[in-house]
Design an enzyme around this catalytic site. Sequence first.
Site, PDB file in Angstrom:
ATOM      1  N   ASP A  27     100.116 122.973 -19.224  1.00  0.00           N
ATOM      2  CA  ASP A  27      98.747 123.244 -18.812  1.00  0.00           C
ATOM      3  C   ASP A  27      98.110 121.907 -18.442  1.00  0.00           C
ATOM      4  OD1 ASP A  27      96.251 124.516 -18.477  1.00  0.00           O
ATOM      5  OD2 ASP A  27      95.717 124.126 -20.556  1.00  0.00           O
TER       6      ASP A  27
ATOM      7  N   ASP B  79      94.027 120.931 -18.299  1.00  0.00           N
ATOM      8  CA  ASP B  79      92.898 120.594 -19.168  1.00  0.00           C
ATOM      9  C   ASP B  79      93.232 120.820 -20.633  1.00  0.00           C
ATOM     10  OD1 ASP B  79      90.006 120.390 -17.484  1.00  0.00           O
ATOM     11  OD2 ASP B  79      91.679 121.303 -16.422  1.00  0.00           O
TER      12      ASP B  79
ATOM     13  N   ASP C  80      89.360 118.310 -21.574  1.00  0.00           N
ATOM     14  CA  ASP C  80      88.807 119.411 -20.795  1.00  0.00           C
ATOM     15  C   ASP C  80      87.760 118.908 -19.809  1.00  0.00           C
ATOM     16  OD1 ASP C  80      88.362 121.972 -19.964  1.00  0.00           O
ATOM     17  OD2 ASP C  80      86.954 122.453 -21.567  1.00  0.00           O
TER      18      ASP C  80
ATOM     19  N   THR D 236      98.502 124.751 -13.586  1.00  0.00           N
ATOM     20  CA  THR D 236      97.086 124.659 -13.908  1.00  0.00           C
ATOM     21  C   THR D 236      96.269 125.726 -13.196  1.00  0.00           C
ATOM     22  OG1 THR D 236      95.133 123.211 -13.751  1.00  0.00           O
ATOM     23  CG2 THR D 236      96.827 122.935 -12.075  1.00  0.00           C
TER      24      THR D 236
ATOM     25  N   ASP E 270      83.864 127.165 -19.121  1.00  0.00           N
ATOM     26  CA  ASP E 270      83.664 128.065 -17.989  1.00  0.00           C
ATOM     27  C   ASP E 270      84.530 129.304 -18.149  1.00  0.00           C
ATOM     28  OD1 ASP E 270      86.146 126.939 -17.644  1.00  0.00           O
ATOM     29  OD2 ASP E 270      85.568 125.679 -15.962  1.00  0.00           O
TER      30      ASP E 270
ATOM     31  N   LYS F 149     100.049 132.564 -15.342  1.00  0.00           N
ATOM     32  CA  LYS F 149     101.083 131.564 -15.628  1.00  0.00           C
ATOM     33  C   LYS F 149     102.444 132.188 -15.902  1.00  0.00           C
ATOM     34  CE  LYS F 149      98.008 127.842 -16.927  1.00  0.00           C
ATOM     35  NZ  LYS F 149      97.652 126.773 -17.880  1.00  0.00           N
TER      36      LYS F 149
ATOM     37  N   ASP G  92      97.285 124.992 -24.473  1.00  0.00           N
ATOM     38  CA  ASP G  92      96.313 125.108 -25.570  1.00  0.00           C
ATOM     39  C   ASP G  92      95.621 126.460 -25.607  1.00  0.00           C
ATOM     40  OD1 ASP G  92      93.111 124.247 -24.402  1.00  0.00           O
ATOM     41  OD2 ASP G  92      94.852 124.373 -23.114  1.00  0.00           O
TER      42      ASP G  92
END
Length: 538
Positions: free
Chosen positions: A191, A193, A199, A227, A406, A414, A437
């Site tokens: 991932d 962020d 982040d 991402t 957000d 994914k 995460d």
Amino acid sequence: NKVLYLFYYLFVLLSLTTIMSFSSRRRNYLLTPHRRDGLVEWMKSMLKHSFVLNALETTAADTFSHFEMLVEEHLILSKRPGLLPSRLKQLVPTVGTFYTRLPLRKAFEEYNEKHCLTKRRHITISFNEIRHILNLAQIMALSTSEGREDLLQSSSMDNNSQNDTANNNKEEVVDDETITTTVSPKLITFDGDQTLYSDGSNFESNPRLANYLYLLLKHGVTVAVVTAAGYEYNTEKYEYRLSGLLAYFAEHQLSSEDCSRFYLFGGECNYLLCLGSDYKLHPVKEIGPGGWKTSTKYIPEAPGNWNEEAITKLLNVAERNITNTVEELKMRGRVIRKKHSVGLVPTTQTQLTREALDEAVLRVQDALDHYHNTQSSTTMTVTTENTNATASAARLPFCAFNGGRDVWVDVGNKRVGVEILQSYTGIGKNETLHIGDQFLNTGNDFAARDVCPCVWITDPEETTYILKSILRLAEITDLDDDNDEDDDEEKRTNHKMNPTTPNGSTVNFSECERRTEVIKKMDVFTGEMFYQAPNIQS
């Protein structure tokens, strides 16, 4: 007087109960269903009995051996359709798929040796500690070379017909993959962020993490960033987010062959880019011979099978629902529409609460599920190996998730992104590892569990530790030892600010940035680039 005293006592008691209930709800917010992982919570509850009886020191290792046995049994039975659900599936209905054995006892013993969990008398083993043990067991499983063992031979399967089947299929292959523990992960996906960088920030200067990624590529591992950030094929914007990492590769002269094993998948699974020998990202060919969209059409949910009209309708539903949520909850945010995504982002200088973001995610998930259920007449043409079939019930994949600051709804997810990378690189599911995460059901890493082993981290520091463990288990010794001295905070801080190259020269990134004539900035939500004059100091 006694009556008044009694009423006063009842009033105070009622007030305290109300206050305690409200406080308890706030404390236990993470225990609400959408913030809970069934497997970890079950393991935690099983260990609590031993803790209460003050018996962890003598029983905890055996308990983890039992967990290990249940995982192995689940792994076997999940690969053989038609059999009864495993005991683990019955105990934890939400448990997913495993692709390797998990040496949980060994992982627990190593973790306990360092952190002395069984010596504690007042604090039981926590959610995060079980998460760490599961992570350690997963990388141990992917990094050990115990040979290809036949998992179909299991003492838990005592039915005669099942044993006969197992004896006749010692080399059984399911979905073209033998059920084994692999030597090491050949494909590691990340991932962005809160995994590779904080982040909403960028990968600017993290020499230790950059060095570990460099070593993985150097030793033949394929590395991919999967991402949610979707800027179509505007490569400059992705390069800006990874500027420090790409600069590290260039500085250490990563070979062109190693560069070709670094990918970035933007918008979950919409835009595939590859690192070139010039240390810049380049779009990977989509259509035609060798094109990633063309070559992965056999995957039903792959982008090569998507219909633009269906995409537009799905995003219209999502945008309408999110807009209504913003108005109803009076959220200080704005709705953004991109080509294949819709987002809710905070207005300037505001922060949306976690509860409000989760509410928005769960609402739009329900709306899109309802939309799919009412679109049974919608068709999608799916190209298979031997025939062209129309799958009327096929769902356009989507991902609605809370990004921390957000909310986004992406077409694709994914699971599709990692599966495409596996197909495109020819690397199997049990040779892949996804690190992220967001593994709760309001996160976007959750879907990757369906196609590969995963490691659940919470910040870039944990990612760094996981990669260091993988490299050490692979007996790769050329790590940056200066960064491993955890007791020398000043040295680590100085090295982070002014990292050294192999020849001993110092690179002062702060001075380089200060001397830049024009500084580029970017709105990470929209991808809009703008420039500002630097603050030149004398």
